[in-house]
Scaffold this motif. Sequence first.
Motif, PDB file in Angstrom:
ATOM      1  N   THR A   1     -48.321  11.556  37.942  1.00  0.00           N
ATOM      2  CA  THR A   1     -47.967  10.025  37.500  1.00  0.00           C
ATOM      3  C   THR A   1     -46.705   9.813  37.006  1.00  0.00           C
ATOM      4  O   THR A   1     -46.302   8.873  36.784  1.00  0.00           O
ATOM      5  N   GLU A   2     -45.763  10.948  37.058  1.00  0.00           N
ATOM      6  CA  GLU A   2     -44.412  11.017  36.756  1.00  0.00           C
ATOM      7  C   GLU A   2     -44.464  10.560  35.388  1.00  0.00           C
ATOM      8  O   GLU A   2     -43.265   9.662  34.912  1.00  0.00           O
ATOM      9  N   ARG A   3     -45.216  10.908  34.407  1.00  0.00           N
ATOM     10  CA  ARG A   3     -45.032  10.696  32.995  1.00  0.00           C
ATOM     11  C   ARG A   3     -44.511  11.928  32.378  1.00  0.00           C
ATOM     12  O   ARG A   3     -45.429  12.500  31.557  1.00  0.00           O
ATOM     13  N   TRP A   4     -43.410  12.251  32.524  1.00  0.00           N
ATOM     14  CA  TRP A   4     -42.829  13.559  32.211  1.00  0.00           C
ATOM     15  C   TRP A   4     -42.776  13.597  30.583  1.00  0.00           C
ATOM     16  O   TRP A   4     -42.899  14.742  30.012  1.00  0.00           O
ATOM     17  N   TYR A   5     -42.565  12.522  29.820  1.00  0.00           N
ATOM     18  CA  TYR A   5     -42.611  12.476  28.458  1.00  0.00           C
ATOM     19  C   TYR A   5     -43.663  13.170  27.925  1.00  0.00           C
ATOM     20  O   TYR A   5     -43.886  13.921  26.828  1.00  0.00           O
ATOM     21  N   VAL A   6     -44.850  12.677  28.416  1.00  0.00           N
ATOM     22  CA  VAL A   6     -46.240  12.939  27.962  1.00  0.00           C
ATOM     23  C   VAL A   6     -46.690  14.564  28.360  1.00  0.00           C
ATOM     24  O   VAL A   6     -47.075  15.265  27.541  1.00  0.00           O
ATOM     25  N   THR A   7     -46.148  14.994  29.647  1.00  0.00           N
ATOM     26  CA  THR A   7     -46.324  16.182  29.894  1.00  0.00           C
ATOM     27  C   THR A   7     -45.612  17.389  29.048  1.00  0.00           C
ATOM     28  O   THR A   7     -46.069  18.322  28.762  1.00  0.00           O
ATOM     29  N   ARG A   8     -44.332  16.899  28.611  1.00  0.00           N
ATOM     30  CA  ARG A   8     -43.640  17.646  27.797  1.00  0.00           C
ATOM     31  C   ARG A   8     -44.492  17.889  26.557  1.00  0.00           C
ATOM     32  O   ARG A   8     -44.401  18.992  26.141  1.00  0.00           O
ATOM     33  N   LEU A   9     -45.011  16.756  25.918  1.00  0.00           N
ATOM     34  CA  LEU A   9     -45.830  16.846  24.739  1.00  0.00           C
ATOM     35  C   LEU A   9     -46.954  17.837  24.683  1.00  0.00           C
ATOM     36  O   LEU A   9     -47.417  18.462  23.866  1.00  0.00           O
ATOM     37  N   LEU A  10     -47.722  17.576  25.956  1.00  0.00           N
ATOM     38  CA  LEU A  10     -48.706  18.397  26.061  1.00  0.00           C
ATOM     39  C   LEU A  10     -48.602  19.883  26.282  1.00  0.00           C
ATOM     40  O   LEU A  10     -49.237  20.764  25.643  1.00  0.00           O
ATOM     41  N   ALA A  11     -47.493  20.164  26.771  1.00  0.00           N
ATOM     42  CA  ALA A  11     -47.131  21.666  26.966  1.00  0.00           C
ATOM     43  C   ALA A  11     -46.594  22.089  25.744  1.00  0.00           C
ATOM     44  O   ALA A  11     -46.755  23.482  25.369  1.00  0.00           O
TER      45      ALA A  11
ATOM     46  N   PRO B   1     -43.408  10.894  45.894  1.00  0.00           N
ATOM     47  CA  PRO B   1     -43.149  11.233  44.486  1.00  0.00           C
ATOM     48  C   PRO B   1     -41.571  11.360  44.160  1.00  0.00           C
ATOM     49  O   PRO B   1     -40.650  11.756  45.216  1.00  0.00           O
ATOM     50  N   ARG B   2     -41.328  11.072  42.835  1.00  0.00           N
ATOM     51  CA  ARG B   2     -39.486  11.119  42.796  1.00  0.00           C
ATOM     52  C   ARG B   2     -39.337  12.614  42.453  1.00  0.00           C
ATOM     53  O   ARG B   2     -38.075  13.041  42.591  1.00  0.00           O
ATOM     54  N   ARG B   3     -40.385  13.362  41.756  1.00  0.00           N
ATOM     55  CA  ARG B   3     -39.919  14.742  41.675  1.00  0.00           C
ATOM     56  C   ARG B   3     -41.328  15.755  42.182  1.00  0.00           C
ATOM     57  O   ARG B   3     -42.353  15.147  42.141  1.00  0.00           O
ATOM     58  N   ASN B   4     -41.197  16.844  42.571  1.00  0.00           N
ATOM     59  CA  ASN B   4     -42.485  17.679  42.865  1.00  0.00           C
ATOM     60  C   ASN B   4     -42.834  18.238  41.567  1.00  0.00           C
ATOM     61  O   ASN B   4     -42.147  18.456  40.682  1.00  0.00           O
ATOM     62  N   VAL B   5     -44.144  18.336  41.491  1.00  0.00           N
ATOM     63  CA  VAL B   5     -44.890  18.744  40.429  1.00  0.00           C
ATOM     64  C   VAL B   5     -44.875  20.343  40.328  1.00  0.00           C
ATOM     65  O   VAL B   5     -45.255  21.093  41.373  1.00  0.00           O
ATOM     66  N   PRO B   6     -44.875  20.905  39.398  1.00  0.00           N
ATOM     67  CA  PRO B   6     -44.409  22.267  39.409  1.00  0.00           C
ATOM     68  C   PRO B   6     -46.078  23.156  39.585  1.00  0.00           C
ATOM     69  O   PRO B   6     -46.867  22.421  39.202  1.00  0.00           O
ATOM     70  N   PRO B   7     -46.079  24.433  40.249  1.00  0.00           N
ATOM     71  CA  PRO B   7     -47.351  25.015  40.382  1.00  0.00           C
ATOM     72  C   PRO B   7     -47.834  25.905  38.970  1.00  0.00           C
ATOM     73  O   PRO B   7     -46.793  26.371  38.705  1.00  0.00           O
TER      74      PRO B   7
ATOM     75  N   TYR C   1     -56.156  25.287  25.096  1.00  0.00           N
ATOM     76  CA  TYR C   1     -54.966  25.544  25.736  1.00  0.00           C
ATOM     77  C   TYR C   1     -54.980  25.129  27.163  1.00  0.00           C
ATOM     78  O   TYR C   1     -54.084  24.601  27.772  1.00  0.00           O
ATOM     79  N   LEU C   2     -55.936  25.469  27.903  1.00  0.00           N
ATOM     80  CA  LEU C   2     -56.260  25.220  29.257  1.00  0.00           C
ATOM     81  C   LEU C   2     -56.350  23.817  29.520  1.00  0.00           C
ATOM     82  O   LEU C   2     -55.562  23.169  30.572  1.00  0.00           O
ATOM     83  N   ARG C   3     -57.050  22.902  28.786  1.00  0.00           N
ATOM     84  CA  ARG C   3     -57.031  21.638  29.092  1.00  0.00           C
ATOM     85  C   ARG C   3     -55.707  20.851  28.695  1.00  0.00           C
ATOM     86  O   ARG C   3     -55.463  19.958  29.582  1.00  0.00           O
ATOM     87  N   LEU C   4     -54.968  21.222  28.251  1.00  0.00           N
ATOM     88  CA  LEU C   4     -53.684  20.734  27.865  1.00  0.00           C
ATOM     89  C   LEU C   4     -52.790  20.839  29.158  1.00  0.00           C
ATOM     90  O   LEU C   4     -52.072  19.957  29.269  1.00  0.00           O
ATOM     91  N   LEU C   5     -52.713  22.137  29.489  1.00  0.00           N
ATOM     92  CA  LEU C   5     -52.145  22.338  30.764  1.00  0.00           C
ATOM     93  C   LEU C   5     -52.574  21.541  31.826  1.00  0.00           C
ATOM     94  O   LEU C   5     -51.914  21.188  32.868  1.00  0.00           O
ATOM     95  N   CYS C   6     -53.990  21.380  32.217  1.00  0.00           N
ATOM     96  CA  CYS C   6     -54.561  20.462  33.013  1.00  0.00           C
ATOM     97  C   CYS C   6     -54.198  19.210  32.934  1.00  0.00           C
ATOM     98  O   CYS C   6     -53.650  18.486  33.911  1.00  0.00           O
ATOM     99  N   TYR C   7     -54.135  18.765  31.778  1.00  0.00           N
ATOM    100  CA  TYR C   7     -53.659  17.197  31.590  1.00  0.00           C
ATOM    101  C   TYR C   7     -52.396  17.090  31.810  1.00  0.00           C
ATOM    102  O   TYR C   7     -51.857  16.082  32.387  1.00  0.00           O
ATOM    103  N   GLY C   8     -51.775  18.079  31.428  1.00  0.00           N
ATOM    104  CA  GLY C   8     -50.032  18.090  31.603  1.00  0.00           C
ATOM    105  C   GLY C   8     -49.681  17.861  33.055  1.00  0.00           C
ATOM    106  O   GLY C   8     -48.958  17.132  33.563  1.00  0.00           O
ATOM    107  N   LEU C   9     -50.509  18.911  33.993  1.00  0.00           N
ATOM    108  CA  LEU C   9     -50.359  18.527  35.343  1.00  0.00           C
ATOM    109  C   LEU C   9     -50.611  17.166  35.970  1.00  0.00           C
ATOM    110  O   LEU C   9     -49.884  16.599  36.755  1.00  0.00           O
ATOM    111  N   LEU C  10     -51.594  16.379  35.335  1.00  0.00           N
ATOM    112  CA  LEU C  10     -52.051  15.331  35.948  1.00  0.00           C
ATOM    113  C   LEU C  10     -50.982  14.176  35.359  1.00  0.00           C
ATOM    114  O   LEU C  10     -50.693  13.249  36.259  1.00  0.00           O
ATOM    115  N   PHE C  11     -50.597  14.250  34.069  1.00  0.00           N
ATOM    116  CA  PHE C  11     -49.545  13.274  33.802  1.00  0.00           C
ATOM    117  C   PHE C  11     -48.255  13.613  34.636  1.00  0.00           C
ATOM    118  O   PHE C  11     -47.347  12.617  34.881  1.00  0.00           O
ATOM    119  N   ALA C  12     -47.878  14.724  34.734  1.00  0.00           N
ATOM    120  CA  ALA C  12     -46.917  14.780  35.719  1.00  0.00           C
ATOM    121  C   ALA C  12     -46.942  14.313  37.282  1.00  0.00           C
ATOM    122  O   ALA C  12     -46.021  13.711  37.516  1.00  0.00           O
TER     123      ALA C  12
END
Length: 828
Positions: free
Chosen positions: A549-559, A483-489, A536-547
């Motif tokens: 796959t290194e799609r940080w723009y989508v993670t940002r919007l979900l968060a 991975p290019r970056r570690n995904v946060p816990p 709320y919980l689903r958004l964060l779970c999906y945010g983690l999944l998108f992270a």
Amino acid sequence: MKEPHEYVADVEAAVHAFSEDLRSAIDLRVQFYGRELDVGPFSLGQRVLYAVDGNIINYFFKCDEDVFSLQLIRRNRNAFEIFRGNSELEVGGQEDILAYCLSRYLFYMLPDESGERLPLLLLPGHDIEARNAYDTIVRSLDESLTQKRMVREYVIDLLDKLNAMPEDDAKTYLEENRQDITKKSHAINDPHEKLFRYNKLLKHSRLMRLKRASFLKAFNDLKQEGSPHPFAVETVDDAIALTHAESSYDYWSKSLNSSITGKMLANDLDALTTLDLLNRRLRKRNVRVVLFTLNEKIIEVGRGYRPYIEDGGDYSQYTFTDLFIRHPVALLSAPEILQPGVPGVRESELSDWLELLLAQYTGYGRYTVNEFRSRLADKDDAEINDLARGALSEAPDTHTKLISDWVGHLDTLEQAHEMTSEIARLDIVELIGESNRDKATVLERLDDHIVGLVEDSWDDFFETAYEAGYELIDMGNRDASIPRRNVPPLVFRLKDGPASQFMKSINRANGLAETEAIVEDLLEAIDEDDREKSNYLRLLCYGLLFAYTERWYVTRLLAQRAIYYAKKVAPKELTAINRQEWNFVSGREAYYLRALAGKLTARSDRELNKIRELLREGLRRQRDIDRLFEKHREPDDKNVVQLTGLRFEAELVSVDLAEVLFRNYPASGKRINEKELHSKLESIYTNAKAAMKSAPDCSEKWVREYVEINLRSNIFMVAALAEERGLKSLASDDELRGYFAAQTEQLISAYGTNHGTRIFASALDVILVVYLAARLGIPKSEFQLFYNEYTQIKRNMGNRPDWVAITPYDRRRFKSLVSMIETREKLH
């Protein structure tokens, strides 16, 4: 009075223009022949399934951003320009009209032979393009308010203009300009509008990855007993592997290499070779998969390949393009395109018009596709010029009438499709009439509509993410590269809650799950646990999944959306909560994920102040929770997580470092001066060490490891920046050696290895470990795993310099690190 040569020049210009349009008519008729193989006698008893190239999705939603992609859009736009001759009657905007109508029909209406509207399949390679198109729309959402303001200004100007006219003139103006007003007032290119349409395709399964389609009941009959489904993951991967070793792959690779390059070539090769082998396997079942594409080079190259020429029979006379490739203009013959909503229109009416046109000018009638090619389509330019010259000599208005008929057809076509559009829009013309052109009323309704459209787009986006799941995320298709970056816990208060179980399962597998069903079951458990908090919980779970796959723009919007929900459901006063109510939403994790994703997607250091605000708000909430925990602590509270504010404090250090990196590797302008740089590096180093000392207070081992790894990497980067700029080192060699030993041990512990051969820490962590080892002269035998991974990273960077880059400064940062490593290697 004209000179004789001027008359000759006029005649030759007319001949050239007409021959151009005559060739267009011939080309269009060739396209229709391919379509007739799908819906005509040849297809009787066959099942024809359709796939779509990512370039059509890009064109339909106008998703491409870079210069090369824009060039492709212009080239694809020309493909919809049917008649291109320089006639006196201009066919203004025809390509946009046709592209809109044909794409709309293809995506929303195209049926199979039974009349069903089955999904348009995304072949391997093209599914990546479709995913990138979606992400491009998401990234552009921030720009949408600008477009909405432009619409508002347009409506204000329109009202001022109308109110200055007499009543009858204003009504006439509205009616005569209805179509133009509708287009301008609805911001067709607004990202929310695009998102609304794209989500509609996904929600109703009109677009589906080939691998995902194996789960659809409509395709169950393709499976034969004793063999896997032809669309199943293992079958598709097998098809790609096999075709790479077969002549089909070699043919496409050699033929397309000069006109398609890089990732696009790789995507098209995977798609076309899979399409070839897939059709060979499905032929026994009398099934064909036909790909729609805008790439005229693929269509042209496909005409040079006859996949079944050795077999004999019906298929042997046809080329790959005849059987399996279509340009969307082939759909112009469909009755729903010619006269949408009108029953009884035959598929062949436009084909008949072209036959009559060509017969009138050329003397040729209806032929098979091969006869047509040999007699007419393969004629050279001189022969076509002769045909045009002969037709014009008999009837000088022939060309003008052709274009006039075509323009009239396009006008009717556009109006008919606008009237039957499935996308609900606010009718500005009707609104202006109803409100008696009162500006305040119109603008209030317009603003309400805009807010509603934006909110509907957001709701659709998240609902689509829920329903489509891996259709958007496609984690199963991600290779196991570093991975290019570690995904946060992300951590929730109750250790045994469904959201916590989800996070642990996904983090344990580095974002990959064995099956999509595992993820779906975990998400379903979140819904069942608490419907109010599930958004709320689903958004964060999906945010983690998108992270992952290194799609940080989508993670940002979900968060960001998770913060929105947190504000709605979070308790107003934590002091009123008792020990039995630990499972509440605080918003802490949303702020943390939003800040980290925001840091990685920031385009300049000016955006970092917003990130600091988010982190401080998250830290405030964390400390409120800590105080609440202390108030209600009991000996049996082992299921409750105690985190402290460590993650937020460490991330604030990372943001300070990001600001320095922006200024040390600026896109333009001067670099930060040495004195200020040294001062800032000293502050970062001091704060990082202080955070490291407080890390043991965090009870969750995996959270503590993530933070400590990141803090050490920050310290290594501080050392590298000081060396690069010739500054005095802030840490001694002994101190750095201690950090090196702890870092390598903890990276292996936290992220693990593959049979002792690969380390799965991020590319950034690996490069910084190798940099520090080279700086301290540590033997490779003590960090061989990391050096092996570094070698692979460097190779990838050589092939694609931006491979490891996420932030604007990454490319220059990694180039500097590699240069310092290589310099040390030469010295040793």
